[in-house]
Enzyme design. Structure first.
Site, short mmCIF file in Angstrom:
data_model
loop_
_atom_site.label_atom_id
_atom_site.label_comp_id
_atom_site.label_asym_id
_atom_site.label_seq_id
_atom_site.Cartn_x
_atom_site.Cartn_y
_atom_site.Cartn_z
CG ASP A 1 95.73 21.63 48.08
OD1 ASP A 1 94.55 21.30 48.33
OD2 ASP A 1 96.08 22.81 47.89
CG HIS B 1 101.03 23.37 48.13
ND1 HIS B 1 100.69 24.05 47.00
CD2 HIS B 1 99.88 22.88 48.64
CE1 HIS B 1 99.37 23.97 46.84
NE2 HIS B 1 98.86 23.28 47.83
CG ASP C 1 105.41 22.17 45.52
OD1 ASP C 1 105.07 23.01 46.37
OD2 ASP C 1 104.81 22.02 44.43
CB CYS D 1 103.48 25.23 41.47
SG CYS D 1 104.23 25.61 43.03
N1 ABU Z 1 103.66 25.46 46.27
C1 ABU Z 1 104.82 26.07 46.76
C2 ABU Z 1 104.57 27.27 47.63
C3 ABU Z 1 105.12 27.11 48.96
C4 ABU Z 1 105.67 28.39 49.49
O1 ABU Z 1 105.07 29.45 49.28
O2 ABU Z 1 106.72 28.41 50.11
#
Ligand code: ABU
Length: 303
Positions: A130, A179, A181, A285
């Protein structure tokens, strides 16, 4: 080459942002259950002149690339140097997922052991990645190996971006590594905030430390739980959008994260977005860089 025609250019996460795609929730719905379910955006990753469509790893996101196509077509038609690339679409059969990995019967301790051992819900059946697992630092790409990106996906990126150095990282404190981020966020050249529950292991910090980068613990989230129907963690607090190396957008209710970034010398723009978390996440996101002023640089000459 005339600069006027360049539409796509973005080498890192902090150069001055001039053109960004902002996702909208029209037509979205809560996805049906599937073996490795979570819901995230964006799905594209760009660098000078190239937009690459990621494979994606959830079945519910398989067709997501189609939403971007009208925009990409426009960029492609207007910018003679733009390259539109697409990684091989995965089959996403049951062989891509470990059966019952997300079962409620598995306790948190077991999950942490699994992620420490890099035993994730996705298998190595075919390349999966991703875009939200990839951070751009000029010549270096830092990619999280976890639920949504497997080693074959990272290898695919290495073969594709031959002039870049691709580094696989992982964050053992995260029981659901989906992810990068909300875990590891570059704010400007030389500074990264790292989720204190998901610290980058000592060995993997060397690249940053040997090149004079500072990794500081991020502030705590302002909330104890995510809003209803949100698939992400409370750490969306650090899912910020950097506009340039002095300015950053932070979700309005995340007062601790805003305060920390203010103390780190950033101008903080509070943006109300929490009500949209259920549709795929936070500020990072739901945005995809198209153009950031700046050139390809080597931020990590000491490898
Ligand atoms: N895309 C960010 C989500 C990561 C998390 O849930 O910590």
């Amino acid at each position: 080459m005339s600069n006027e025609k360049i539409i796509v250019n973005s080498w890192n996460e902090w150069d001055p942002l001039k053109h960004v795609i902002v996702g909208k929730a029209d037509g979205t719905c809560i996805p049906a259950p599937e073996p490795a379910l979570d819901a995230k955006v964006p799905e594209d990753s760009d660098m000078r002149g190239e937009i690459l469509e990621a494979t994606m790893s959830y079945r519910c996101r398989w067709f997501e690339y189609l939403c971007y196509r009208p925009l990409l077509k426009k960029y492609y038609n207007s910018d003679p140097n733009m390259r539109h690339e697409s990684a091989p679409k995965p089959r996403l059969t049951d062989a891509d997922y470990r059966k019952d990995y997300l079962s409620d019967k598995i306790g948190i301790q077991k999950r942490l052991e699994w992620t420490e051992k890099k035993y994730f819900v996705t298998t190595e059946e075919e390349p999966l990645f991703d875009a939200a697992d990839v951070l751009r630092f000029g010549k270096d790409l830092v990619v999280q190996h976890g639920f949504t990106t497997n080693l074959k996906g990272i290898d695919w990126l290495k073969r594709h971006y031959k002039d870049h150095r691709v580094h696989a990282v992982n964050f053992p404190g995260d029981p659901y590594p989906i992810h990068i981020d909300a875990t590891f966020t570059p704010i400007k050249e030389g500074l990264i905030i790292n989720n204190p529950q998901r610290r980058l292991p000592k060995e993997q910090r060397k690249l940053f430390e040997n090149n004079g980068w500072e990794i500081v613990d991020s502030a705590q989230p302002a909330h104890n739980e995510p809003p209803p129907l949100c698939y992400s963690s409370t750490w969306l607090s650090m899912n910020v959008l950097v506009l340039d190396s002095k300015t950053v957008c932070v979700e309005k209710s995340e007062i601790y994260q805003a305060e920390q970034l203010d103390k780190l010398g950033m101008e903080v723009l509070p943006i109300e977005l929490r009500d949209a978390y259920a549709f795929g996440g936070g500020l990072h996101c739901c945005t995809a860089d198209v153009y950031r002023e700046g050139e390809l640089k080597d931020y990590f000459p000491k490898q």
